[in-house]
Design a protein around this motif. Structure first.
Motif: not given
Length: 450
Positions: A218-220, A350-355
């Motif tokens: 994700t962005p961070k 945008e913060q959802i990882a590995c969707r």
């Protein structure tokens, strides 16, 4: 080690000096004097045992959980500080002075030798400062590495100063038997520091790792993958964490605890999900493939291996997904037949990882009813600031959401595993207990306690 055994061992270690002092110390004095000495003895023994409760000894932290170990460490340190603060003031009204013919063992008087008292005063001040720094580390703005170094050096100084003060200024500590007891306990405490800061780094030097990839999730948030260089790797369970040192000497303080998000079944490579928060994590994206790394672990007991519950509920907030992703990946790789449901909360989409990976095997569900109605696997995404076209859950992971997602039977029969912000875990744990979930079926992991 079992929790009950650990409690018994702790109580024995802390109270042994007090019991021995009562046996060899001679005739009793006035109550306030004995209470003052007793609190001082307890404070010193508790401080020495604190070295063992640092979280870096797997027999302890993996037995009861790292969060329980560290919370106990904090509470006992503050309790020792209270005892230490009361200790000198309870001597008020006791005559002071050097050795007197009628009082050779100082049963009636206290020493006024400044050197003997100074070490106790210095330890008293250092202990207060150490506790305040630990509580306010984030607010004080210390770099993690700086705080860790100061914490270790400060604890060592306190132990040495208290040893001198206890043996030379204390009525009980001056007894030959007690002098040897205090020397032995201080030796064990200092030895534990040597193990953590000397022995373990030496062993790590013989077991290096290499960074194989650094991927932006994700962005961070990043996924850093390392592979063993010339050895078999790490024997761990999905959900555990390890201390990661990238690009520095094994003796460097620049190591940080991160949850392992890979599955043991995937092979010797291990992956960490890291969010940009501190000094090191802000530079994760600059790590080059091939960089040497060192891993100390595994730690923690956030694992569902060997459990018999029919369903596994994974509740993650932000980067707290990391250990739960490792559990999910392991369950998939091994063909685990248990029903699994993931609730994954973030602020924005945008913060959802590995969707994509999550959606491969999990059918998104938001509904009511049992796991059979929703399918063997399902995921519930939760956003506190959702976009206008968002079809998932909006708001926070709270009691109302839990009631919508889980049935009465699931609350009582499933195992609930959570990792995320403290406020989220507090809310979820309180509600699970309210709904009748047995405490042994609630697993959580925290890295912040104040």
């Amino acid at each position: 080690m079992k929790p009950l055994i650990l409690i018994v061992v702790y109580l024995v270690a802390v109270t042994l000096p007090l019991i021995l002092s009562a046996v060899v110390g001679g005739p009793p004095r006035q109550f306030h004097q004995e209470l003052a000495s007793g609190l001082g003895i307890l404070a010193f023994s508790m401080i020495l045992v604190e070295f063992i409760l640092s979280g870096r000894f797997k027999a302890i932290s993996n037995g009861v959980g790292m969060d329980v170990t560290m919370r106990f460490h904090q509470v006992m340190a503050r309790t020792a500080l209270v005892f230490a603060v009361l200790h000198p003031f309870l001597y008020q009204g006791t005559p002071t002075g050097g050795e007197r013919p009628w009082d050779p063992t100082r049963q009636l008087t206290l020493t006024t030798d400044f050197a003997d008292l100074a070490t106790g005063i210095a330890a008293w001040l250092l202990l207060a400062g150490l506790v305040v720094m630990a509580i306010g580390r984030t607010q004080l703005g210390y770099r993690y590495e700086t705080w860790r170094l100061l914490h270790g050096v400060g604890a060592l100084l306190i132990a040495v100063l208290l040893l001198h003060h206890t043996v030379y200024a204390g009525r009980y500590g001056s007894q030959p038997v007690m002098t040897w007891v205090w020397l032995a306990m201080t030796g064990v405490a200092v030895g534990s520091l040597l193990i953590v800061y000397l022995v373990v780094p030496l062993l790590q030097k013989a077991r290096p790792w290499r960074v194989t990839s650094v991927v932006r999730l994700t962005p961070k948030q990043w996924q850093v993958t390392v592979t063993p260089d010339g050895h078999r790797g790490l024997d761990y369970q999905a959900g555990q964490f390890a201390w990661l040192n990238v690009g520095h000497s094994t003796f460097s303080m620049k190591e940080n605890p991160f949850s392992i998000c890979s599955a043991p079944a995937d092979g010797p490579e291990i992956s960490f999900m890291i969010k940009e928060l501190g000094d090191f994590t802000r530079t994760v994206g600059q790590i080059e493939a091939g960089t040497v790394a060192y891993v100390d672990g595994p730690y923690g007991n956030l694992s569902v291996d060997g459990r018999t519950e029919p369903g596994v509920a994974l509740i993650a907030g932000g980067v707290g997904l990391a250990p739960l992703l490792g559990i999910l990946r392991q369950m998939r790789r091994t063909g685990d037949s248990r029903t699994v449901r993931l609730i994954y909360g973030n602020r924005v989409i945008e913060q959802i990882a590995c969707r994509e990976e999550l959606d491969e095997g999990l059918r998104e569900g938001s509904g009511e009813g049992s796991g059979e109605e929703l399918g063997k696997e399902n995921v519930v995404y939760v956003l506190s600031e959702p976009p206008a076209d968002w079809q998932g859950e909006a708001g926070f992971i709270d009691a109302a959401l839990m009631d919508r997602v889980f049935s009465e039977q699931e609350f009582s029969e499933w195992v609930f595993v959570m990792c995320g912000p403290a406020i989220m875990m507090d809310i979820v744990e309180d509600h699970l207990i309210k709904r009748g979930t047995p405490p042994h079926r609630i697993l959580s992991e925290r890295f912040n306690y104040d």
